[in-house]
Design a protein around this motif. Structure first.
Motif, mmCIF file in Angstrom:
data_model
loop_
_atom_site.group_PDB
_atom_site.id
_atom_site.type_symbol
_atom_site.label_atom_id
_atom_site.label_comp_id
_atom_site.label_asym_id
_atom_site.label_seq_id
_atom_site.Cartn_x
_atom_site.Cartn_y
_atom_site.Cartn_z
ATOM 1 N N ALA A 1 0.821 -1.211 0.000
ATOM 2 C CA ALA A 1 0.000 0.000 0.000
ATOM 3 C C ALA A 1 0.856 1.262 0.000
ATOM 4 O O ALA A 1 0.363 2.339 0.334
ATOM 5 C CB ALA A 1 -0.931 -0.017 1.205
ATOM 6 N N GLY A 2 2.130 1.128 -0.340
ATOM 7 C CA GLY A 2 2.987 2.309 -0.418
ATOM 8 C C GLY A 2 3.465 2.797 0.941
ATOM 9 O O GLY A 2 3.638 3.990 1.148
ATOM 10 N N MET A 3 3.656 1.860 1.868
ATOM 11 C CA MET A 3 4.134 2.146 3.224
ATOM 12 C C MET A 3 3.134 2.981 4.028
ATOM 13 O O MET A 3 3.503 3.764 4.890
ATOM 14 C CB MET A 3 5.522 2.798 3.217
ATOM 15 N N VAL A 4 1.853 2.799 3.715
ATOM 16 C CA VAL A 4 0.756 3.400 4.477
ATOM 17 C C VAL A 4 -0.049 2.238 5.044
ATOM 18 O O VAL A 4 -0.392 1.303 4.324
ATOM 19 C CB VAL A 4 -0.135 4.288 3.579
ATOM 20 N N TRP A 5 -0.346 2.271 6.343
ATOM 21 C CA TRP A 5 -1.034 1.159 6.986
ATOM 22 C C TRP A 5 -2.463 1.041 6.454
ATOM 23 O O TRP A 5 -3.310 1.891 6.714
ATOM 24 C CB TRP A 5 -1.046 1.367 8.502
ATOM 25 N N PRO A 6 -2.779 -0.061 5.700
ATOM 26 C CA PRO A 6 -4.109 -0.197 5.098
ATOM 27 C C PRO A 6 -5.108 -0.973 5.957
ATOM 28 O O PRO A 6 -6.278 -1.051 5.612
ATOM 29 C CB PRO A 6 -3.806 -0.981 3.815
ATOM 30 N N LEU A 7 -4.660 -1.534 7.045
ATOM 31 C CA LEU A 7 -5.498 -2.400 7.878
ATOM 32 C C LEU A 7 -6.072 -1.607 9.046
ATOM 33 O O LEU A 7 -5.724 -0.443 9.236
ATOM 34 C CB LEU A 7 -4.654 -3.580 8.364
ATOM 35 N N PRO A 8 -6.940 -2.204 9.848
ATOM 36 C CA PRO A 8 -7.492 -1.487 11.008
ATOM 37 C C PRO A 8 -6.381 -0.937 11.906
ATOM 38 O O PRO A 8 -5.358 -1.592 12.136
ATOM 39 C CB PRO A 8 -8.314 -2.556 11.734
ATOM 40 N N ALA A 9 -6.602 0.270 12.403
ATOM 41 C CA ALA A 9 -5.571 0.970 13.168
ATOM 42 C C ALA A 9 -5.141 0.203 14.413
ATOM 43 O O ALA A 9 -3.980 0.303 14.825
ATOM 44 C CB ALA A 9 -6.081 2.357 13.556
ATOM 45 N N ALA A 10 -6.028 -0.564 15.007
ATOM 46 C CA ALA A 10 -5.679 -1.312 16.217
ATOM 47 C C ALA A 10 -4.620 -2.385 15.950
ATOM 48 O O ALA A 10 -3.877 -2.753 16.857
ATOM 49 C CB ALA A 10 -6.925 -1.956 16.806
ATOM 50 N N LEU A 11 -4.540 -2.877 14.713
ATOM 51 C CA LEU A 11 -3.550 -3.896 14.379
ATOM 52 C C LEU A 11 -2.146 -3.335 14.206
ATOM 53 O O LEU A 11 -1.175 -4.076 14.332
ATOM 54 C CB LEU A 11 -3.950 -4.624 13.090
ATOM 55 N N CYS A 12 -2.019 -2.072 13.922
ATOM 56 C CA CYS A 12 -0.719 -1.482 13.621
ATOM 57 C C CYS A 12 0.279 -1.638 14.773
ATOM 58 O O CYS A 12 1.375 -2.168 14.567
ATOM 59 C CB CYS A 12 -0.878 -0.020 13.220
ATOM 60 N N PRO A 13 -0.035 -1.208 15.989
ATOM 61 C CA PRO A 13 0.965 -1.359 17.050
ATOM 62 C C PRO A 13 1.241 -2.818 17.413
ATOM 63 O O PRO A 13 2.373 -3.164 17.741
ATOM 64 C CB PRO A 13 0.365 -0.606 18.234
ATOM 65 N N VAL A 14 0.231 -3.666 17.321
ATOM 66 C CA VAL A 14 0.433 -5.084 17.635
ATOM 67 C C VAL A 14 1.363 -5.728 16.610
ATOM 68 O O VAL A 14 2.316 -6.424 16.964
ATOM 69 C CB VAL A 14 -0.921 -5.834 17.688
ATOM 70 N N ALA A 15 1.090 -5.481 15.340
ATOM 71 C CA ALA A 15 1.916 -6.055 14.285
ATOM 72 C C ALA A 15 3.350 -5.533 14.349
ATOM 73 O O ALA A 15 4.310 -6.303 14.192
ATOM 74 C CB ALA A 15 1.307 -5.748 12.915
ATOM 75 N N ASN A 16 3.500 -4.248 14.604
ATOM 76 C CA ASN A 16 4.851 -3.684 14.687
ATOM 77 C C ASN A 16 5.592 -4.190 15.917
ATOM 78 O O ASN A 16 6.802 -4.452 15.861
ATOM 79 C CB ASN A 16 4.802 -2.162 14.672
ATOM 80 N N PHE A 17 4.900 -4.339 17.032
ATOM 81 C CA PHE A 17 5.531 -4.870 18.244
ATOM 82 C C PHE A 17 6.080 -6.278 17.979
ATOM 83 O O PHE A 17 7.226 -6.581 18.302
ATOM 84 C CB PHE A 17 4.552 -4.885 19.418
ATOM 85 N N CYS A 18 5.254 -7.137 17.389
ATOM 86 C CA CYS A 18 5.684 -8.519 17.114
ATOM 87 C C CYS A 18 6.769 -8.554 16.040
ATOM 88 O O CYS A 18 7.697 -9.352 16.128
ATOM 89 C CB CYS A 18 4.492 -9.369 16.713
#
Length: 99
Positions: free
Chosen positions: A79-96
């Motif tokens: 998506a061009g380095m823009v988070w396309p998924l639900p915002a709640a998933l962003c910190p969880v995915a990045n943490f893991c």
């Protein structure tokens, strides 16, 4: 250019996922099979997994954690380095991903 670097990141993610997932699942299966084998000696304290096997199991588990969250990073790169998924998933995915 930004588009070329995004394409490069996506390509690396895809290659990492397609090679890493089967290799780590295979390694996990081999270690699981090895741990189920009965030791040759009947000593109660003997185990079939060596220290090196336990270290490899730890590395395999951490690799699988990364690989399970890599599709989220692939979606972001696509998506061009823009988070396309639900915002709640962003910190969880990045943490893991970065753990």
């Amino acid at each position: 250019s930004p588009a070329m670097s995004t394409t490069l990141v996506l390509t690396v993610y895809i290659l990492t996922f397609t090679v890493g997932l089967p290799a780590n699942v295979f390694t996990l299966a081999v270690l699981a099979a090895k741990s189920r084998r009965r030791p040759a000696t009947p000593e109660p304290s003997s185990t079939t997994l060596t220290t090196a096997d336990l270290l490899l199991l730890n590395l395999t588990a951490s690799d699988l954690l990364l690989l399970l969250f890599l599709p989220f990073k692939m979606a972001e790169a696509a998506a061009g380095m823009v988070w396309p998924l639900p915002a709640a998933l962003c910190p969880v995915a990045n943490f893991c991903f970065y753990s």
